[in-house]
Design a protein around this motif. Structure first.
Motif, mmCIF file in Angstrom:
data_model
loop_
_atom_site.group_PDB
_atom_site.id
_atom_site.type_symbol
_atom_site.label_atom_id
_atom_site.label_comp_id
_atom_site.label_asym_id
_atom_site.label_seq_id
_atom_site.Cartn_x
_atom_site.Cartn_y
_atom_site.Cartn_z
ATOM 1 N N VAL A 1 -44.479 17.579 67.291
ATOM 2 C CA VAL A 1 -45.466 18.106 68.233
ATOM 3 C C VAL A 1 -46.803 17.380 68.079
ATOM 4 C CG1 VAL A 1 -46.601 20.174 69.115
ATOM 5 C CG2 VAL A 1 -44.340 20.353 68.036
ATOM 6 N N LEU A 2 -47.313 16.865 69.205
ATOM 7 C CA LEU A 2 -48.638 16.238 69.250
ATOM 8 C C LEU A 2 -49.684 17.317 69.483
ATOM 9 C CD1 LEU A 2 -47.927 13.145 71.567
ATOM 10 C CD2 LEU A 2 -47.585 13.349 69.089
ATOM 11 N N THR A 3 -50.689 17.404 68.612
ATOM 12 C CA THR A 3 -51.651 18.503 68.721
ATOM 13 C C THR A 3 -53.089 18.037 68.929
ATOM 14 O OG1 THR A 3 -51.935 18.612 66.318
ATOM 15 C CG2 THR A 3 -50.208 20.003 67.290
ATOM 16 N N SER A 4 -53.303 16.753 69.221
ATOM 17 C CA SER A 4 -54.651 16.242 69.512
ATOM 18 C C SER A 4 -54.724 15.803 70.972
ATOM 19 C CB SER A 4 -54.994 15.037 68.622
ATOM 20 O OG SER A 4 -55.059 15.401 67.265
ATOM 21 N N MET A 5 -55.941 15.824 71.530
ATOM 22 C CA MET A 5 -56.102 15.363 72.911
ATOM 23 C C MET A 5 -55.893 13.858 72.971
ATOM 24 S SD MET A 5 -60.245 15.317 73.642
ATOM 25 C CE MET A 5 -60.232 14.096 74.950
ATOM 26 N N ASN A 6 -55.537 13.376 74.137
ATOM 27 C CA ASN A 6 -55.405 11.935 74.368
ATOM 28 C C ASN A 6 -56.771 11.399 74.767
ATOM 29 O OD1 ASN A 6 -54.296 9.399 74.830
ATOM 30 N ND2 ASN A 6 -53.860 9.865 76.979
ATOM 31 N N GLN A 7 -57.353 10.559 73.927
ATOM 32 C CA GLN A 7 -58.691 10.028 74.192
ATOM 33 C C GLN A 7 -58.685 9.139 75.436
ATOM 34 O OE1 GLN A 7 -61.513 10.751 72.712
ATOM 35 N NE2 GLN A 7 -60.666 11.992 71.033
ATOM 36 N N PRO A 8 -59.685 9.276 76.301
ATOM 37 C CA PRO A 8 -59.721 8.453 77.518
ATOM 38 C C PRO A 8 -60.142 7.011 77.267
ATOM 39 C CG PRO A 8 -61.663 9.836 77.396
ATOM 40 C CD PRO A 8 -60.783 10.249 76.256
ATOM 41 N N GLY B 1 -60.764 1.319 66.127
ATOM 42 C CA GLY B 1 -59.572 1.340 65.296
ATOM 43 C C GLY B 1 -59.663 2.165 64.026
ATOM 44 N N VAL B 2 -60.508 3.174 64.004
ATOM 45 C CA VAL B 2 -60.697 3.943 62.769
ATOM 46 C C VAL B 2 -60.470 5.433 63.025
ATOM 47 C CG1 VAL B 2 -62.278 4.513 60.895
ATOM 48 C CG2 VAL B 2 -62.402 2.265 61.970
ATOM 49 N N ASN B 3 -59.520 6.009 62.293
ATOM 50 C CA ASN B 3 -59.294 7.447 62.328
ATOM 51 C C ASN B 3 -59.724 8.076 61.016
ATOM 52 O OD1 ASN B 3 -58.127 7.081 64.834
ATOM 53 N ND2 ASN B 3 -56.359 8.350 64.402
ATOM 54 N N LYS B 4 -60.003 9.360 61.053
ATOM 55 C CA LYS B 4 -60.348 10.106 59.841
ATOM 56 C C LYS B 4 -59.081 10.767 59.301
ATOM 57 C CE LYS B 4 -64.933 11.219 61.692
ATOM 58 N NZ LYS B 4 -65.837 12.309 62.128
ATOM 59 N N ILE B 5 -58.839 10.593 58.011
ATOM 60 C CA ILE B 5 -57.643 11.144 57.389
ATOM 61 C C ILE B 5 -58.056 12.262 56.441
ATOM 62 C CG2 ILE B 5 -55.550 10.637 56.076
ATOM 63 C CD1 ILE B 5 -55.735 9.174 58.761
ATOM 64 N N SER C 1 -54.307 12.841 66.001
ATOM 65 C CA SER C 1 -55.046 11.579 66.058
ATOM 66 C C SER C 1 -56.522 11.937 65.996
ATOM 67 C CB SER C 1 -54.736 10.813 67.347
ATOM 68 O OG SER C 1 -55.387 9.550 67.341
ATOM 69 N N ASN C 2 -57.077 11.853 64.787
ATOM 70 C CA ASN C 2 -58.457 12.262 64.544
ATOM 71 C C ASN C 2 -59.359 11.033 64.610
ATOM 72 O OD1 ASN C 2 -60.735 13.665 63.862
ATOM 73 N ND2 ASN C 2 -60.104 14.119 61.760
ATOM 74 N N TRP C 3 -59.676 10.632 65.831
ATOM 75 C CA TRP C 3 -60.432 9.402 66.052
ATOM 76 C C TRP C 3 -61.884 9.570 65.606
ATOM 77 C CZ3 TRP C 3 -63.154 7.505 70.970
ATOM 78 C CH2 TRP C 3 -63.486 6.142 70.859
#
Length: 343
Positions: free
Chosen positions: A158-165, A232-236, A225-227
């Motif tokens: 399940v994808l639980t983050s919005m799709n960034q525009p 090209g950088v996400n927060k983990i 996907s915590n942009w």
């Protein structure tokens, strides 16, 4: 004559002030200790060596991991080499965990290796490869409707983050875009962000409790996907599941999965996550001390948090602070070994 005396007195008074102001600078006595500190820092800096050993060699210092324990041993060893008394002060325990190798791939409608990584403390797949259909968290009118939908999550990723525009940082838009296009992008993004927040809240859960609900319903993985709004950088950060993997996918690959799922393409992913849980580990502070000779009960404190998230090396948060603090102690021990106050 009286006016002449006044006129003569003013320049003389001004000259006196100038002379007094200049004299301390010309006669300023340099503090030999300060000079020695500056010289040691400039001519014999150990910062690069410390950074290499801590950030490159040991790596990130997530609480509960073997790397955090290793970093504690390393710091104690450094202080010992410098002749500084240091100790490990335990203040509790944390769940033990170790990151392993991750294989994250899209297997349908075509094969593609995906850019992603498991979240901190995420469960693994117990040596197996999980292959399942990817779905997007749906919009529901309220928590009752969501509860009725939940069984549909069984066996799914399940994808639980919005799709960034957009994947471009704002500064890049502002540099190359027209004023109108930048304003439109920001307006559209704000609307999408608000809509996704409502999608989450309508479930009756939040970003922390939703993964556990999906896990309980039988989902096989939760993907975010915590942009960071940088190229090209996400927060983990940390996982909120206990038995199924929680994975973060980079913006572009996440958008691909999202669009395919939303269009009814039924994309599939395979996950092999080799992280493992370990016995509870000590949580601790490393405390080094240079005892004061005249006022030992008065303290000068240097501090930096030692732990880090493990999506990177933990350099800026806060490895740099740690090594600067340690370097300061090294220099003080060499140049000023008998401070008046305890450091």
């Amino acid at each position: 004559m009286r006016n002449f005396k006044k006129a003569l007195f003013a320049p003389l008074l001004l000259a006196g002030f100038v002379s007094m102001a200049q004299r301390p600078a010309a006669q300023e006595l340099k503090n030999p200790i300060v000079e020695a500190i500056v010289k040691e820092a400039n001519d014999n800096s150990q910062l690069e060596k410390l950074a290499h050993e801590l950030m490159d060699g040991i790596g990130p210092r997530l609480v509960g991991t073997p790397e955090m324990q290793q970093a504690g041993v390393w710091a104690l060893g450094k202080y010992k080499d410098w002749g500084i008394a240091a100790r490990n002060e335990k203040w509790g325990e944390w769940k033990g965990w170790q990151r392993g190798v991750s294989h994250i791939d899209m297997t349908y409608p075509r094969a593609k290796s995906l850019e992603g990584m498991q979240l901190a403390w995420s469960p693994g797949t117990n040596g197996k490869t999980v292959n399942a259909e990817v779905i997007v968290l749906p919009y529901m009118e309220d928590s009752i409707a969501f509860a009725k939908w939940l069984p549909a999550a069984k066996g799914k990723i399940v994808l639980t983050s919005m799709n960034q525009p957009t994947g471009r940082p704002d500064y890049n838009w502002e540099e190359f875009g027209t004023k109108e296009s930048v304003e439109k992008m920001k307006k559209d993004r704000d609307m999408l962000t608000a809509a996704w927040a409502k999608r989450i809240s309508n479930t009756g859960y939040n970003s922390r409790t939703l993964p556990a609900a999906l896990e309980k319903a039988g989902a096989v993985a939760v993907v975010t996907s915590n942009w960071s709004r940088g190229f090209g950088v996400n927060k983990i950060f940390g996982a909120y599941t206990k038995n199924i993997p929680s994975v973060d996918i980079a913006l572009e690959d996440y958008g691909l999965l999202y669009r395919l799922a939303e269009a009814g393409g039924k994309p599939r992913m395979s996950l092999k996550i080799d992280s493992k849980n370990l016995p509870p580990a000590d949580a601790f502070n490393i405390v080094a001390e240079m005892k004061g000779t005249e006022k030992p009960n008065e303290y000068v404190m240097l501090s930096a948090h030692f732990d880090s998230w493990d999506g990177g090396t933990g350099a800026t948060d806060n490895g740099t602070g740690t090594i600067v603090m340690m370097e300061a102690m090294r220099i003080l021990k060499k140049v000023y070994p008998n401070p008046k106050r305890t450091i």
